[in-house]
Design a protein around this motif. Sequence first.
Motif, PDB file in Angstrom:
ATOM      1  N   ASP A  71       0.824  -1.216   0.000  1.00 48.54           N
ATOM      2  CA  ASP A  71       0.000   0.000   0.000  1.00 48.54           C
ATOM      3  C   ASP A  71       0.853   1.258   0.000  1.00 48.54           C
ATOM      4  O   ASP A  71       0.332   2.373  -0.101  1.00 48.54           O
ATOM      5  CB  ASP A  71      -0.921   0.030   1.230  1.00 48.54           C
ATOM      6  CG  ASP A  71      -1.982  -1.054   1.193  1.00 48.54           C
ATOM      7  OD1 ASP A  71      -2.327  -1.500   0.089  1.00 48.54           O
ATOM      8  OD2 ASP A  71      -2.448  -1.462   2.280  1.00 48.54           O
ATOM      9  N   ASN A  72       2.180   1.074   0.169  1.00 41.17           N
ATOM     10  CA  ASN A  72       3.126   2.196   0.195  1.00 41.17           C
ATOM     11  C   ASN A  72       2.791   3.209   1.292  1.00 41.17           C
ATOM     12  O   ASN A  72       2.865   4.420   1.085  1.00 41.17           O
ATOM     13  CB  ASN A  72       3.177   2.895  -1.167  1.00 41.17           C
ATOM     14  CG  ASN A  72       3.689   1.973  -2.262  1.00 41.17           C
ATOM     15  OD1 ASN A  72       4.549   1.139  -2.026  1.00 41.17           O
ATOM     16  ND2 ASN A  72       3.135   2.103  -3.450  1.00 41.17           N
ATOM     17  N   LEU A  73       2.454   2.676   2.457  1.00 41.01           N
ATOM     18  CA  LEU A  73       2.193   3.550   3.603  1.00 41.01           C
ATOM     19  C   LEU A  73       2.328   2.768   4.897  1.00 41.01           C
ATOM     20  O   LEU A  73       2.445   1.544   4.898  1.00 41.01           O
ATOM     21  CB  LEU A  73       0.814   4.211   3.497  1.00 41.01           C
ATOM     22  CG  LEU A  73      -0.421   3.357   3.230  1.00 41.01           C
ATOM     23  CD1 LEU A  73      -0.897   2.614   4.469  1.00 41.01           C
ATOM     24  CD2 LEU A  73      -1.559   4.232   2.711  1.00 41.01           C
ATOM     25  N   VAL A  74       2.314   3.511   6.006  1.00 39.80           N
ATOM     26  CA  VAL A  74       2.304   2.910   7.340  1.00 39.80           C
ATOM     27  C   VAL A  74       0.911   3.080   7.922  1.00 39.80           C
ATOM     28  O   VAL A  74       0.380   4.193   7.956  1.00 39.80           O
ATOM     29  CB  VAL A  74       3.356   3.575   8.253  1.00 39.80           C
ATOM     30  CG1 VAL A  74       3.198   3.086   9.705  1.00 39.80           C
ATOM     31  CG2 VAL A  74       4.761   3.297   7.751  1.00 39.80           C
ATOM     32  N   ARG A  75       0.325   1.986   8.351  1.00 40.20           N
ATOM     33  CA  ARG A  75      -0.991   2.038   8.994  1.00 40.20           C
ATOM     34  C   ARG A  75      -0.805   2.078  10.506  1.00 40.20           C
ATOM     35  O   ARG A  75       0.027   1.350  11.050  1.00 40.20           O
ATOM     36  CB  ARG A  75      -1.850   0.848   8.577  1.00 40.20           C
ATOM     37  CG  ARG A  75      -2.141   0.816   7.080  1.00 40.20           C
ATOM     38  CD  ARG A  75      -3.159  -0.253   6.713  1.00 40.20           C
ATOM     39  NE  ARG A  75      -3.399  -0.267   5.277  1.00 40.20           N
ATOM     40  CZ  ARG A  75      -4.236   0.552   4.655  1.00 40.20           C
ATOM     41  NH1 ARG A  75      -4.926   1.448   5.351  1.00 40.20           N
ATOM     42  NH2 ARG A  75      -4.400   0.484   3.350  1.00 40.20           N
ATOM     43  N   VAL A  76      -1.603   2.918  11.167  1.00 41.18           N
ATOM     44  CA  VAL A  76      -1.483   3.104  12.612  1.00 41.18           C
ATOM     45  C   VAL A  76      -2.778   2.633  13.269  1.00 41.18           C
ATOM     46  O   VAL A  76      -3.871   3.085  12.895  1.00 41.18           O
ATOM     47  CB  VAL A  76      -1.210   4.578  12.965  1.00 41.18           C
ATOM     48  CG1 VAL A  76      -0.990   4.725  14.475  1.00 41.18           C
ATOM     49  CG2 VAL A  76      -0.001   5.106  12.192  1.00 41.18           C
ATOM     50  N   HIS A  86      -5.173   6.101  11.698  1.00 48.85           N
ATOM     51  CA  HIS A  86      -4.806   6.913  10.550  1.00 48.85           C
ATOM     52  C   HIS A  86      -3.651   6.229   9.840  1.00 48.85           C
ATOM     53  O   HIS A  86      -3.245   5.121  10.210  1.00 48.85           O
ATOM     54  CB  HIS A  86      -4.415   8.338  10.969  1.00 48.85           C
ATOM     55  CG  HIS A  86      -3.324   8.393  11.990  1.00 48.85           C
ATOM     56  ND1 HIS A  86      -3.564   8.477  13.341  1.00 48.85           N
ATOM     57  CD2 HIS A  86      -1.968   8.360  11.867  1.00 48.85           C
ATOM     58  CE1 HIS A  86      -2.422   8.499  13.998  1.00 48.85           C
ATOM     59  NE2 HIS A  86      -1.436   8.425  13.127  1.00 48.85           N
ATOM     60  N   THR A  87      -3.128   6.874   8.806  1.00 47.58           N
ATOM     61  CA  THR A  87      -1.958   6.353   8.111  1.00 47.58           C
ATOM     62  C   THR A  87      -0.854   7.401   8.125  1.00 47.58           C
ATOM     63  O   THR A  87      -1.088   8.579   8.388  1.00 47.58           O
ATOM     64  CB  THR A  87      -2.289   5.970   6.658  1.00 47.58           C
ATOM     65  OG1 THR A  87      -2.688   7.148   5.948  1.00 47.58           O
ATOM     66  CG2 THR A  87      -3.400   4.928   6.607  1.00 47.58           C
ATOM     67  N   LEU A  88       0.349   6.941   7.847  1.00 50.57           N
ATOM     68  CA  LEU A  88       1.509   7.823   7.739  1.00 50.57           C
ATOM     69  C   LEU A  88       2.146   7.636   6.365  1.00 50.57           C
ATOM     70  O   LEU A  88       2.185   6.517   5.838  1.00 50.57           O
ATOM     71  CB  LEU A  88       2.552   7.491   8.808  1.00 50.57           C
ATOM     72  CG  LEU A  88       2.155   7.670  10.270  1.00 50.57           C
ATOM     73  CD1 LEU A  88       3.249   7.107  11.178  1.00 50.57           C
ATOM     74  CD2 LEU A  88       1.896   9.128  10.595  1.00 50.57           C
ATOM     75  N   ASP A 120       7.454  12.375  10.977  1.00 47.58           N
ATOM     76  CA  ASP A 120       6.967  12.836  12.277  1.00 47.58           C
ATOM     77  C   ASP A 120       5.624  12.161  12.527  1.00 47.58           C
ATOM     78  O   ASP A 120       4.663  12.364  11.776  1.00 47.58           O
ATOM     79  CB  ASP A 120       6.808  14.359  12.263  1.00 47.58           C
ATOM     80  CG  ASP A 120       6.481  14.932  13.631  1.00 47.58           C
ATOM     81  OD1 ASP A 120       5.518  14.454  14.269  1.00 47.58           O
ATOM     82  OD2 ASP A 120       7.176  15.878  14.062  1.00 47.58           O
ATOM     83  N   VAL A 121       5.543  11.336  13.581  1.00 45.28           N
ATOM     84  CA  VAL A 121       4.329  10.562  13.813  1.00 45.28           C
ATOM     85  C   VAL A 121       3.189  11.412  14.369  1.00 45.28           C
ATOM     86  O   VAL A 121       2.035  10.970  14.380  1.00 45.28           O
ATOM     87  CB  VAL A 121       4.594   9.359  14.749  1.00 45.28           C
ATOM     88  CG1 VAL A 121       5.629   8.425  14.146  1.00 45.28           C
ATOM     89  CG2 VAL A 121       5.026   9.819  16.136  1.00 45.28           C
ATOM     90  N   GLU A 122       3.499  12.620  14.838  1.00 43.65           N
ATOM     91  CA  GLU A 122       2.453  13.500  15.365  1.00 43.65           C
ATOM     92  C   GLU A 122       1.871  14.397  14.274  1.00 43.65           C
ATOM     93  O   GLU A 122       0.655  14.498  14.122  1.00 43.65           O
ATOM     94  CB  GLU A 122       3.002  14.331  16.516  1.00 43.65           C
ATOM     95  CG  GLU A 122       3.402  13.487  17.728  1.00 43.65           C
ATOM     96  CD  GLU A 122       4.004  14.321  18.842  1.00 43.65           C
ATOM     97  OE1 GLU A 122       4.197  15.549  18.656  1.00 43.65           O
ATOM     98  OE2 GLU A 122       4.299  13.746  19.910  1.00 43.65           O
TER      99      GLU A 122
END
Length: 320
Positions: A71-76, A86-88, A120-122
């Motif tokens: 998916d080319n993203l980070v899922r949170v 959300h996603t990063l 930045d995760v925030e």
Amino acid sequence: MLSATTGLALLMAAGPAMANRVFVSNERSNDITVLDGETMEVIGTYPAGNRPRGITISPDGTELYVCASDDNLVRVFDPETMEELHTLPSGPDPELFVLHPSGNPLFIANEDDNIVTVVDVETREVLAEVPVGVEPEGMGVSPDGSVVINTSETTNMAHFIDTETYEITSNVLVDSRPRFAQFTADGSKLYVTSEIGGTVSVIDPATQEITKKISFEIPGVLPEAIQPVGARVTSDGKKLYVALGPANRVAVVDAETDEVLDYLLVGQRVWQLAFNPDETRLYTTNGNSNDVSIIDVETDEVLRSVQVGQQPWGVVVAPN
């Protein structure tokens, strides 16, 4: 296998205590299996996007991060309910990542573009893109958070990245196809596994020099099947555990002398490892047997294996 609905009900009934809850990313079934670390039973299985691999959790245990590689993203996720928060942004094909010890930022290896993306995760913004070698994968961070290590599989290097300037300060040539980087808790040693080289390089972080290479010999197992991948070292610096891939073994190494002590038979194609909070148990993901093996750290005995999803890849345990 429990449904997401049933698993969610059990999670909610369990209350706020998260200690020893184990999260396993299954790259082929595209989900996360959650285990109760006390009972060693599956709590539930939850969707996690396409090809989840790298997985980690925030220091306070409130956010679970998953590399959804396709998916080319980070899922949170909320690890309490397993709802997606959300996603990063991650850059293309995120495979492994590491959180700064403070919990922010997140350093992500992007295998396809030969970069490390810093997020930045925030604010959920990309802070930097650090060019590294070809096919970056392994990530590690020093205990003080000053240095991040990336390993590039094709360039065969461990790259030292300054976490303030996001610049490479040193490159260390290691054996073929480095997969993982792990510091000791006191920061005095860095271990880098080399899958095809069949070794673990022991590096002095102060000088960026290799002080030793650990090799492995298992009776009855062909040398080419002994492929070091994931690695974890106890916080007291006494034992190093190395997943040996298709050898189906975890090597136990004396981390003071860096001599191999034993080999533990686990599931098929053992890949990544994680301790529980008090380091009494070690969990291994076994990709071809679709299970997780649980090792007693004091006795170095394999207690049992638990079936999870298809091709388990990464594992992390809640810190509280």
